[in-house]
Design a protein around this motif. Sequence first.
Motif, PDB file in Angstrom:
ATOM      1  N   THR A  46      -3.902  66.264 -35.980  1.00 13.28           N
ATOM      2  CA  THR A  46      -2.370  66.892 -35.965  1.00 13.28           C
ATOM      3  C   THR A  46      -1.421  66.188 -35.108  1.00 13.28           C
ATOM      4  O   THR A  46      -0.405  66.584 -35.264  1.00 13.28           O
ATOM      5  N   ASP A  47      -1.620  64.953 -35.010  1.00  9.83           N
ATOM      6  CA  ASP A  47      -0.675  64.056 -34.247  1.00  9.83           C
ATOM      7  C   ASP A  47       0.699  63.874 -35.259  1.00  9.83           C
ATOM      8  O   ASP A  47       0.484  63.970 -36.612  1.00  9.83           O
ATOM      9  N   ASP A  48       1.645  63.635 -34.622  1.00  4.08           N
ATOM     10  CA  ASP A  48       2.780  63.245 -35.642  1.00  4.08           C
ATOM     11  C   ASP A  48       2.545  61.962 -36.481  1.00  4.08           C
ATOM     12  O   ASP A  48       1.917  61.198 -35.541  1.00  4.08           O
ATOM     13  N   ASN A  49       2.739  61.809 -37.544  1.00  2.00           N
ATOM     14  CA  ASN A  49       2.557  60.766 -38.390  1.00  2.00           C
ATOM     15  C   ASN A  49       3.222  60.737 -39.661  1.00  2.00           C
ATOM     16  O   ASN A  49       3.841  61.811 -40.026  1.00  2.00           O
ATOM     17  N   ILE A  50       3.194  59.446 -40.287  1.00  2.00           N
ATOM     18  CA  ILE A  50       4.013  59.362 -41.387  1.00  2.00           C
ATOM     19  C   ILE A  50       2.832  59.079 -42.538  1.00  2.00           C
ATOM     20  O   ILE A  50       1.968  58.328 -42.236  1.00  2.00           O
ATOM     21  N   ALA A  51       2.962  59.662 -43.618  1.00  3.20           N
ATOM     22  CA  ALA A  51       1.906  59.521 -44.762  1.00  3.20           C
ATOM     23  C   ALA A  51       2.600  59.181 -45.996  1.00  3.20           C
ATOM     24  O   ALA A  51       3.864  59.415 -46.432  1.00  3.20           O
ATOM     25  N   VAL A  52       2.052  58.214 -46.662  1.00  2.00           N
ATOM     26  CA  VAL A  52       2.471  57.506 -47.992  1.00  2.00           C
ATOM     27  C   VAL A  52       1.415  58.037 -48.811  1.00  2.00           C
ATOM     28  O   VAL A  52       0.075  57.421 -48.696  1.00  2.00           O
ATOM     29  N   PHE A  53       1.684  58.502 -49.999  1.00  2.10           N
ATOM     30  CA  PHE A  53       0.456  58.923 -51.093  1.00  2.10           C
ATOM     31  C   PHE A  53       1.173  57.931 -52.331  1.00  2.10           C
ATOM     32  O   PHE A  53       2.215  57.779 -52.905  1.00  2.10           O
ATOM     33  N   LEU A  54       0.127  57.138 -52.541  1.00  2.00           N
ATOM     34  CA  LEU A  54       0.318  56.328 -53.772  1.00  2.00           C
ATOM     35  C   LEU A  54      -0.733  56.793 -54.979  1.00  2.00           C
ATOM     36  O   LEU A  54      -1.789  56.821 -55.032  1.00  2.00           O
ATOM     37  N   ASP A  55       0.150  57.236 -56.129  1.00  2.00           N
ATOM     38  CA  ASP A  55      -0.274  57.645 -57.126  1.00  2.00           C
ATOM     39  C   ASP A  55      -0.856  56.452 -58.103  1.00  2.00           C
ATOM     40  O   ASP A  55       0.035  56.020 -59.181  1.00  2.00           O
ATOM     41  N   THR A  56      -1.687  55.588 -57.725  1.00  2.00           N
ATOM     42  CA  THR A  56      -2.203  54.449 -58.726  1.00  2.00           C
ATOM     43  C   THR A  56      -2.753  54.579 -59.848  1.00  2.00           C
ATOM     44  O   THR A  56      -2.479  53.853 -60.983  1.00  2.00           O
ATOM     45  N   ARG A  57      -3.168  55.992 -60.476  1.00  2.00           N
ATOM     46  CA  ARG A  57      -3.580  56.083 -61.599  1.00  2.00           C
ATOM     47  C   ARG A  57      -2.549  56.727 -62.492  1.00  2.00           C
ATOM     48  O   ARG A  57      -2.668  57.186 -63.674  1.00  2.00           O
ATOM     49  N   TYR A 117      21.378  53.872 -33.811  1.00  2.00           N
ATOM     50  CA  TYR A 117      21.663  55.350 -34.004  1.00  2.00           C
ATOM     51  C   TYR A 117      20.587  55.905 -32.792  1.00  2.00           C
ATOM     52  O   TYR A 117      19.680  55.325 -32.342  1.00  2.00           O
ATOM     53  N   ALA A 118      21.376  57.161 -32.237  1.00  3.08           N
ATOM     54  CA  ALA A 118      20.505  57.856 -31.132  1.00  3.08           C
ATOM     55  C   ALA A 118      19.285  58.495 -31.575  1.00  3.08           C
ATOM     56  O   ALA A 118      18.442  58.889 -30.915  1.00  3.08           O
ATOM     57  N   ASP A 119      19.103  59.274 -32.834  1.00  2.00           N
ATOM     58  CA  ASP A 119      18.419  59.999 -33.426  1.00  2.00           C
ATOM     59  C   ASP A 119      16.832  59.365 -33.145  1.00  2.00           C
ATOM     60  O   ASP A 119      16.118  60.129 -32.675  1.00  2.00           O
ATOM     61  N   PRO A 120      16.328  58.243 -33.402  1.00  2.00           N
ATOM     62  CA  PRO A 120      15.186  57.917 -33.175  1.00  2.00           C
ATOM     63  C   PRO A 120      14.740  57.864 -31.818  1.00  2.00           C
ATOM     64  O   PRO A 120      13.644  58.020 -31.352  1.00  2.00           O
ATOM     65  N   HIS A 121      15.827  57.469 -30.964  1.00  2.00           N
ATOM     66  CA  HIS A 121      15.532  57.625 -29.555  1.00  2.00           C
ATOM     67  C   HIS A 121      15.163  58.934 -29.005  1.00  2.00           C
ATOM     68  O   HIS A 121      14.350  59.220 -28.115  1.00  2.00           O
ATOM     69  N   VAL A 122      15.884  59.964 -29.638  1.00  2.00           N
ATOM     70  CA  VAL A 122      15.724  61.444 -29.240  1.00  2.00           C
ATOM     71  C   VAL A 122      14.293  61.539 -29.329  1.00  2.00           C
ATOM     72  O   VAL A 122      13.466  62.532 -28.742  1.00  2.00           O
ATOM     73  N   VAL A 123      14.014  61.401 -31.030  1.00  2.00           N
ATOM     74  CA  VAL A 123      12.736  61.561 -31.151  1.00  2.00           C
ATOM     75  C   VAL A 123      11.501  60.899 -30.350  1.00  2.00           C
ATOM     76  O   VAL A 123      10.603  61.624 -29.903  1.00  2.00           O
ATOM     77  N   MET A 124      11.923  59.644 -30.005  1.00  2.00           N
ATOM     78  CA  MET A 124      10.596  59.062 -29.274  1.00  2.00           C
ATOM     79  C   MET A 124      10.485  59.934 -27.746  1.00  2.00           C
ATOM     80  O   MET A 124       9.689  59.887 -27.167  1.00  2.00           O
ATOM     81  N   SER A 125      11.897  60.276 -27.081  1.00  7.11           N
ATOM     82  CA  SER A 125      11.816  60.908 -26.168  1.00  7.11           C
ATOM     83  C   SER A 125      10.928  62.145 -26.142  1.00  7.11           C
ATOM     84  O   SER A 125      10.300  62.526 -25.299  1.00  7.11           O
ATOM     85  N   ARG A 126      11.225  62.891 -27.140  1.00  8.13           N
ATOM     86  CA  ARG A 126      10.320  64.203 -27.418  1.00  8.13           C
ATOM     87  C   ARG A 126       8.789  63.891 -27.612  1.00  8.13           C
ATOM     88  O   ARG A 126       8.196  64.331 -26.967  1.00  8.13           O
ATOM     89  N   LEU A 127       8.518  62.855 -28.275  1.00  4.63           N
ATOM     90  CA  LEU A 127       7.354  62.462 -28.403  1.00  4.63           C
ATOM     91  C   LEU A 127       6.496  61.962 -26.906  1.00  4.63           C
ATOM     92  O   LEU A 127       5.570  62.356 -26.706  1.00  4.63           O
ATOM     93  N   HIS A 128       7.348  61.170 -26.058  1.00  3.98           N
ATOM     94  CA  HIS A 128       6.807  60.934 -24.817  1.00  3.98           C
ATOM     95  C   HIS A 128       6.710  62.227 -24.009  1.00  3.98           C
ATOM     96  O   HIS A 128       5.757  62.164 -23.092  1.00  3.98           O
ATOM     97  N   ARG A 129       7.526  63.073 -24.238  1.00  2.00           N
ATOM     98  CA  ARG A 129       7.398  64.347 -23.345  1.00  2.00           C
ATOM     99  C   ARG A 129       6.187  65.332 -23.894  1.00  2.00           C
ATOM    100  O   ARG A 129       5.261  65.813 -22.835  1.00  2.00           O
ATOM    101  N   LEU A 130       5.780  65.141 -24.949  1.00  2.00           N
ATOM    102  CA  LEU A 130       4.594  65.935 -25.617  1.00  2.00           C
ATOM    103  C   LEU A 130       3.503  65.057 -24.880  1.00  2.00           C
ATOM    104  O   LEU A 130       2.312  65.643 -24.756  1.00  2.00           O
ATOM    105  N   GLN A 131       3.490  63.825 -24.657  1.00  2.00           N
ATOM    106  CA  GLN A 131       2.566  63.153 -24.035  1.00  2.00           C
ATOM    107  C   GLN A 131       2.574  63.124 -22.465  1.00  2.00           C
ATOM    108  O   GLN A 131       1.705  62.284 -22.119  1.00  2.00           O
ATOM    109  N   SER A 132       3.404  63.739 -21.987  1.00  2.00           N
ATOM    110  CA  SER A 132       3.539  63.751 -20.368  1.00  2.00           C
ATOM    111  C   SER A 132       3.733  62.626 -19.866  1.00  2.00           C
ATOM    112  O   SER A 132       3.491  62.370 -18.775  1.00  2.00           O
TER     113      SER A 132
END
Length: 159
Positions: free
Chosen positions: A3-14, A61-76
Amino acid sequence: IGTDDNIAVFLDTRNDKRSAIEIRVNPRGIQADGIFNDANGSEDFSPDFFYDTAAKLDDKYADPHVVMSRLHRLQSRFTAALKASDQAIKLDPEYSEGYYERACALARLGRLKEAMTALEKCIELDEDQVNYIADEADLKPLSSLPAFKKLLAPPPEKP
């Protein structure tokens, strides 16, 4: 990855819009892969695909750094969260989320006066942020401070 934050890519190869190769990666670079079956919603993680992943924060951009800050907080990881929030503020000094993240990290690090200063700046930039501070676990160390209680107090009614 679970359930960790992640990025998923789905490739419909068929090209059948029913099954896909699924490739996932989380912020730590942990990978997961498998086959997704849309007919029954199942995921089969037994295949092992070989692929490389890389990520880089955009220093424009500031947004990715805010997201990283939030992720670091979730990991204490509050020192890392503070560093990321400071970078967000450096990139955009008018972005309230950077100050919110800074306040949370500082509060957890026991630097309460600095945390209150950051929180007050956050509210100054975006009054709606006051709606989130009462329930924020990382701001609990501030809850007994008069300045914190003042932020939570409803504004006086206009005559």
